[in-house]
Motif scaffolding. Structure first.
Motif, mmCIF file in Angstrom:
data_model
loop_
_atom_site.group_PDB
_atom_site.id
_atom_site.type_symbol
_atom_site.label_atom_id
_atom_site.label_comp_id
_atom_site.label_asym_id
_atom_site.label_seq_id
_atom_site.Cartn_x
_atom_site.Cartn_y
_atom_site.Cartn_z
ATOM 1 N N VAL A 52 -14.160 14.996 -10.095
ATOM 2 C CA VAL A 52 -15.209 15.827 -10.126
ATOM 3 C C VAL A 52 -15.020 16.799 -9.004
ATOM 4 O O VAL A 52 -15.069 16.187 -7.937
ATOM 5 C CB VAL A 52 -16.423 15.130 -10.177
ATOM 6 C CG1 VAL A 52 -17.743 16.351 -10.324
ATOM 7 C CG2 VAL A 52 -16.867 14.347 -11.370
ATOM 8 N N MET A 53 -15.092 18.093 -9.176
ATOM 9 C CA MET A 53 -14.871 19.098 -8.334
ATOM 10 C C MET A 53 -16.402 19.900 -8.249
ATOM 11 O O MET A 53 -16.519 20.321 -9.393
ATOM 12 C CB MET A 53 -13.860 20.144 -8.520
ATOM 13 C CG MET A 53 -12.311 19.175 -8.438
ATOM 14 S SD MET A 53 -11.924 18.659 -6.897
ATOM 15 C CE MET A 53 -11.783 20.206 -5.827
ATOM 16 N N ARG A 66 -21.746 12.189 -5.401
ATOM 17 C CA ARG A 66 -20.986 10.822 -5.148
ATOM 18 C C ARG A 66 -21.852 9.629 -5.663
ATOM 19 O O ARG A 66 -21.279 8.632 -6.229
ATOM 20 C CB ARG A 66 -20.418 10.763 -3.687
ATOM 21 C CG ARG A 66 -19.317 11.623 -3.760
ATOM 22 C CD ARG A 66 -18.878 11.547 -2.057
ATOM 23 N NE ARG A 66 -17.654 12.301 -2.108
ATOM 24 C CZ ARG A 66 -17.301 13.346 -0.904
ATOM 25 N NH1 ARG A 66 -18.019 12.764 0.210
ATOM 26 N NH2 ARG A 66 -16.297 13.890 -0.774
ATOM 27 N N GLN A 67 -23.050 9.641 -5.408
ATOM 28 C CA GLN A 67 -23.919 8.516 -5.522
ATOM 29 C C GLN A 67 -24.201 8.373 -7.063
ATOM 30 O O GLN A 67 -24.274 7.380 -7.448
ATOM 31 C CB GLN A 67 -25.185 8.495 -4.778
ATOM 32 C CG GLN A 67 -25.098 8.137 -3.333
ATOM 33 C CD GLN A 67 -26.366 8.494 -2.511
ATOM 34 O OE1 GLN A 67 -27.201 9.061 -2.955
ATOM 35 N NE2 GLN A 67 -26.340 7.959 -1.422
ATOM 36 N N LEU A 73 -14.931 7.573 -8.869
ATOM 37 C CA LEU A 73 -13.987 8.395 -9.004
ATOM 38 C C LEU A 73 -14.200 9.496 -7.845
ATOM 39 O O LEU A 73 -15.182 9.680 -7.372
ATOM 40 C CB LEU A 73 -14.048 9.267 -10.503
ATOM 41 C CG LEU A 73 -15.205 9.919 -10.944
ATOM 42 C CD1 LEU A 73 -15.145 11.313 -10.815
ATOM 43 C CD2 LEU A 73 -15.221 9.491 -12.340
ATOM 44 N N PRO A 74 -12.936 10.253 -7.427
ATOM 45 C CA PRO A 74 -13.239 11.263 -6.477
ATOM 46 C C PRO A 74 -14.027 12.421 -6.706
ATOM 47 O O PRO A 74 -13.983 12.855 -8.032
ATOM 48 C CB PRO A 74 -11.534 11.573 -6.383
ATOM 49 C CG PRO A 74 -10.858 11.060 -7.306
ATOM 50 C CD PRO A 74 -11.613 10.027 -8.352
ATOM 51 N N GLN A 102 -6.854 8.751 -4.975
ATOM 52 C CA GLN A 102 -7.738 7.466 -5.660
ATOM 53 C C GLN A 102 -6.904 6.609 -6.122
ATOM 54 O O GLN A 102 -7.364 5.212 -5.812
ATOM 55 C CB GLN A 102 -8.623 8.186 -6.517
ATOM 56 C CG GLN A 102 -9.720 7.100 -7.294
ATOM 57 C CD GLN A 102 -10.749 6.626 -6.617
ATOM 58 O OE1 GLN A 102 -11.254 7.238 -5.658
ATOM 59 N NE2 GLN A 102 -11.598 5.891 -6.788
ATOM 60 N N SER A 103 -6.185 6.976 -6.967
ATOM 61 C CA SER A 103 -5.262 5.816 -7.744
ATOM 62 C C SER A 103 -4.369 4.859 -6.330
ATOM 63 O O SER A 103 -4.147 3.783 -6.603
ATOM 64 C CB SER A 103 -4.056 6.255 -8.586
ATOM 65 O OG SER A 103 -3.205 7.251 -8.037
ATOM 66 N N THR A 104 -4.000 5.611 -5.508
ATOM 67 C CA THR A 104 -3.053 4.839 -4.243
ATOM 68 C C THR A 104 -4.096 3.914 -3.531
ATOM 69 O O THR A 104 -3.964 2.785 -3.357
ATOM 70 C CB THR A 104 -2.833 5.849 -3.340
ATOM 71 O OG1 THR A 104 -1.724 6.904 -4.040
ATOM 72 C CG2 THR A 104 -1.890 5.462 -2.346
ATOM 73 N N THR A 105 -5.374 4.599 -3.519
ATOM 74 C CA THR A 105 -6.366 3.526 -2.501
ATOM 75 C C THR A 105 -6.702 2.618 -3.714
ATOM 76 O O THR A 105 -6.674 1.235 -3.033
ATOM 77 C CB THR A 105 -7.629 4.539 -2.104
ATOM 78 O OG1 THR A 105 -7.396 5.688 -1.527
ATOM 79 C CG2 THR A 105 -8.700 3.844 -1.621
#
Length: 112
Positions: A52-53, A66-67, A73-74, A102-105
Motif C-alpha cells: 500500500v502506497m 499501517r495499524q 503488508l508494507p 517484506q518478503s526478505t524480512t
C-alpha cells in the motif's frame, strides 16, 4: 502478479499515477498492477494487494493505515517530488522494492 494499492483523499490524483505505473510495467514486462482508491475505502481493498502506497497529502495517516492493515503488508508514503512530477517509474520501483523487502524480512523471521 504483484498488486499495488495507491491511496489518497479521493483516489483521483493517485488514479492518474496508477495509469502511468501500469503503462510502464507493461512496457517493461514487469508483472505488476497498480490501482487507486480513496483512503475511506481502504478496508475493502487491501486484502488482495502486496503493498500500500499513500499519497503525500495524507502522509499524516501513515501510522493509522499501517495499524488498519495489521502490519500484514508494507505501507509507505509516496515521495512528494515523485508524486508531484508523476514519476510513475520511481513510484513503481519503490513499491516493488518494499514488496521484496517484506518478503526478505518474512523469510528471515520464518527461519528463526
Amino acid at each position: 502478479m504483484k498488486n499495488i494499492l495507491l491511496i489518497c483523499n479521493e483516489g483521483m490524483s493517485t488514479g492518474y499515477l496508477c495509469n502511468k505505473m501500469n503503462e510502464i510495467a507493461l512496457a517493461q514486462g514487469i508483472n505488476a498492477r497498480a490501482r487507486a482508491v480513496p483512503e475511506s475505502a481502504l478496508e475493502g481493498h487491501y486484502k488482495d494487494v502486496d503493498v500500500v502506497m499513500i499519497g503525500p497529502q495524507i502522509k499524516y495517516l501513515l501510522d493509522s493505515i499501517r495499524q488498519r492493515v495489521g502490519h500484514s503488508l508494507p505501507v509507505d508514503a509516496i515521495n512528494p517530488i515523485d508524486f508531484g512530477r508523476t514519476n510513475a517509474k520511481a513510484v513503481l520501483e519503490h513499491a516493488l522494492s518494499l514488496i521484496v523487502e517484506q518478503s526478505t524480512t518474512t523469510d528471515v523471521e520464518d527461519d528463526a
